[in-house]
Motif scaffolding. Structure first.
Motif, mmCIF file in Angstrom:
data_model
loop_
_atom_site.group_PDB
_atom_site.id
_atom_site.type_symbol
_atom_site.label_atom_id
_atom_site.label_comp_id
_atom_site.label_asym_id
_atom_site.label_seq_id
_atom_site.Cartn_x
_atom_site.Cartn_y
_atom_site.Cartn_z
ATOM 1 N N TYR A 140 0.788 -1.305 -0.138
ATOM 2 C CA TYR A 140 -0.072 0.072 0.061
ATOM 3 C C TYR A 140 1.027 1.404 0.107
ATOM 4 O O TYR A 140 1.950 1.266 0.653
ATOM 5 C CB TYR A 140 -0.916 -0.059 1.257
ATOM 6 N N GLN A 154 -7.329 5.568 -3.665
ATOM 7 C CA GLN A 154 -5.921 5.324 -3.189
ATOM 8 C C GLN A 154 -5.022 5.495 -4.351
ATOM 9 O O GLN A 154 -5.267 4.918 -5.540
ATOM 10 C CB GLN A 154 -5.853 3.775 -2.812
ATOM 11 N N LEU A 180 -8.058 11.103 -0.015
ATOM 12 C CA LEU A 180 -8.308 10.206 0.716
ATOM 13 C C LEU A 180 -9.986 10.531 1.194
ATOM 14 O O LEU A 180 -10.554 9.425 1.306
ATOM 15 C CB LEU A 180 -7.659 10.508 1.938
ATOM 16 N N GLU A 234 -12.079 8.423 -0.870
ATOM 17 C CA GLU A 234 -11.590 7.134 -0.978
ATOM 18 C C GLU A 234 -10.947 6.864 -1.973
ATOM 19 O O GLU A 234 -11.191 5.393 -2.298
ATOM 20 C CB GLU A 234 -12.991 6.325 -0.437
#
Length: 214
Positions: free
Chosen positions: A161, A185, A180, A183
């Protein structure tokens, strides 16, 4: 598996034949390019055949009093049902957005280019565009590829990650916080030759994608 190819091409005006050969030699579902430098005098058919539907956001050189730079493009294989979405009206960065409906999945793909030292307001306007699309297509998955020219952030690899750290500029804080909150990444783990992460890839979850970056 849906395959996407991303590249910052640094100008396509003299590379249309080279790009056409690359496209024909591969079988990508999505091709996302930034810094295309394209104008209305250069047609998408010079680079892509009928197997692709091409969506472009060419820079308005007259309005910005310049002759080169920027521009984004997304090409989607014609086997998918795709349509262009309304992007930002901010002329200081370029973005193009495409909606793909492939039952049972709806996918929003964005390609974006920010010039170096872009203003905080530009990044805020980009996030507002993203939020507008998320509100309209609440169940859509999202994939965004582009050159954000955001040097004020590090991306640490933590067991696969990528986590942001050392947010040293207001623009870095605005973009990372906004992504963020939406949501999304960041999944590009390949820095440039200077060890910096300027080309970023954001997705709403770990999509089953094969992403290649030259």
């Amino acid at each position: 598996m849906f395959s996407a190819y991303y590249q910052n091409v640094g100008g396509l005006r003299t590379k249309t034949t080279e790009l056409s050969m690359t496209v024909n030699a591969n079988d990508y579902d999505c091709i996302s390019l930034t810094e295309t430098w394209l104008t209305q005098s250069i047609y998408s058919a010079e680079m892509f055949d009928a197997n692709y539907v091409v969506y472009r956001s060419d820079r308005n050189y007259e309005a910005l009093n310049c002759t080169t730079g920027s521009g984004t493009l997304i090409a989607i294989r014609s086997i998918y049902k795709s349509s262009m979405l309304l992007g930002s009206s901010d002329p200081r960065f370029d973005d193009v957005w495409v909606l793909i409906r492939n039952n049972p999945t709806t996918l929003i793909i964005g390609s974006v280019y920010f010039s170096p030292n872009s203003s905080a307001e530009s990044y805020q306007n980009f996030l507002q565009t993203l939020e507008r699309m998320k509100n309209k297509y609440k169940h859509a998955k999202i994939l965004i590829m582009g050159d954000f020219n955001l040097s004020g952030v590090n991306w640490d690899n933590d067991d696969g990650y990528l986590l942001p750290s050392n947010l040293s500029t207001p623009t870095a804080d605005i973009l990372v916080t906004g992504m963020l909150l939406n949501e999304l990444q960041q999944v590009n783990h390949l820095p440039n030759e200077f060890g910096r992460y300027l080309d970023l890839i954001f997705c709403s979850e770990l999509l089953e994608l094969s992403i290649e970056k030259a």
